[in-house]
Structure formats: C-alpha cells, structure tokens
Design a protein around this motif. Structure first.
Motif, short mmCIF file in Angstrom:
data_model
loop_
_atom_site.label_atom_id
_atom_site.label_comp_id
_atom_site.label_asym_id
_atom_site.label_seq_id
_atom_site.Cartn_x
_atom_site.Cartn_y
_atom_site.Cartn_z
N ALA A 64 1.12 -1.20 1.71
CA ALA A 64 0.84 -2.08 0.57
C ALA A 64 -0.20 -3.13 0.92
CB ALA A 64 2.13 -2.73 0.10
N ILE A 65 -0.11 -3.68 2.13
CA ILE A 65 -1.09 -4.68 2.55
C ILE A 65 -2.47 -4.05 2.73
CG2 ILE A 65 -1.72 -6.21 4.48
CD1 ILE A 65 1.24 -6.87 4.72
N VAL A 66 -2.51 -2.84 3.27
CA VAL A 66 -3.79 -2.14 3.42
C VAL A 66 -4.40 -1.86 2.05
CG1 VAL A 66 -4.83 0.03 4.17
CG2 VAL A 66 -3.29 -1.19 5.68
N THR A 67 -3.58 -1.45 1.11
CA THR A 67 -4.08 -1.21 -0.25
C THR A 67 -4.58 -2.50 -0.87
OG1 THR A 67 -2.47 0.57 -0.47
CG2 THR A 67 -3.45 -0.25 -2.49
N LEU A 68 -3.89 -3.60 -0.63
CA LEU A 68 -4.33 -4.91 -1.12
C LEU A 68 -5.67 -5.30 -0.51
CD1 LEU A 68 -3.59 -7.60 -2.64
CD2 LEU A 68 -2.65 -8.35 -0.46
N LEU A 69 -5.85 -5.07 0.78
CA LEU A 69 -7.13 -5.39 1.43
C LEU A 69 -8.27 -4.53 0.89
CD1 LEU A 69 -5.96 -5.92 5.10
CD2 LEU A 69 -7.01 -7.62 3.63
N PHE A 70 -8.01 -3.23 0.67
CA PHE A 70 -9.04 -2.37 0.11
C PHE A 70 -9.40 -2.80 -1.31
CE2 PHE A 70 -7.78 1.36 3.04
CZ PHE A 70 -8.64 0.89 4.03
N ALA A 71 -8.40 -3.18 -2.09
CA ALA A 71 -8.67 -3.63 -3.47
C ALA A 71 -9.46 -4.94 -3.47
CB ALA A 71 -7.36 -3.79 -4.22
N ALA A 72 -9.10 -5.86 -2.57
CA ALA A 72 -9.84 -7.12 -2.47
C ALA A 72 -11.27 -6.87 -2.02
CB ALA A 72 -9.14 -8.08 -1.51
N GLY A 73 -11.48 -5.92 -1.11
CA GLY A 73 -12.83 -5.57 -0.69
C GLY A 73 -13.64 -4.96 -1.82
N ALA A 74 -13.00 -4.13 -2.65
CA ALA A 74 -13.70 -3.53 -3.79
C ALA A 74 -14.07 -4.57 -4.84
CB ALA A 74 -12.84 -2.44 -4.41
#
Length: 113
Positions: free
Chosen positions: A51-61
């Motif tokens: 979930a944290i990795v998905t959050l980081l990828f979404a914030a990067g996008a």
C-alpha cells in the motif's frame, strides 16, 4: 585573452531567484509519511508495504503531472526530479515485498483472522 575578459561572467543580479526545491521535497515527503501512518491503522500488517509503495507511485505520478502543467522551465525540472525520487523510493521499498503480500492486497479473504 579570454581568461582576462570578465564581461561574460554572469552577474548575481541577472539571475532568477532560486526555486523552493528543498522545502517542496520535504513537504511532499512529510505528506506521504503522514498518509502512510494513516494507512497503517486501516490495513493489515502484511498489506502495509504494498500500500505504501502504491501511494509513492501515485504521488510520483501526480507530481509528474504537475510538472507537465508547469510552464516555467526551472520549476518543471524540479517537479520532475521530485517525481523521479518518489518513484525511486517506491521501487526501493518494493524490493522488500514478498509475492504473498502483494497477492493479499488484491484478493479478498473470507477467513477470519
């Protein structure tokens, strides 16, 4: 002699003011940390890292999207650097994820815990 010709040295008054890059990066990383701590109470421990990795990828996008909307060139480069660093942090954390944790994030379990 070109070494003695000082007419081509940039003057400090001609330069644009620096962009607030360090403050922006610290603010976005702090927001991601607060969101990760909020997710911690909502998700099981096994699904926390994906979930944290998905959050980081979404914030990067989102940050990369903001960079493409920005018209000033020096701000665009700073936003793209920030998007790349968020993605890199997400990739580094994703190395620690086991495949069973990722499967547990996307499938629903009907078994009691």
């Amino acid at each position: 002699m070109t070494l003695l010709d000082r007419n081509q040295i940039d003057r400090l008054t001609d330069r644009a003011p620096p962009a607030p890059g360090k403050e922006l990066i610290a603010g976005i990383l702090l927001a991601v940390l607060v969101a990760a701590l909020a997710i911690r109470s909502l998700m099981p421990t096994d699904a926390l890292a994906p979930a944290i990795v998905t959050l980081l990828f979404a914030a990067g996008a989102v940050t990369a999207g903001a960079a493409w909307l920005c018209h000033a060139r020096r701000f665009r480069i700073m936003w793209l650097d920030l998007a790349g660093s968020l993605t890199f942090i997400g990739i580094a954390i994703s190395v620690l994820i086991e495949p069973d944790q990722m499967v547990g994030l996307f499938t629903l379990s009907h078994q009691p815990e």
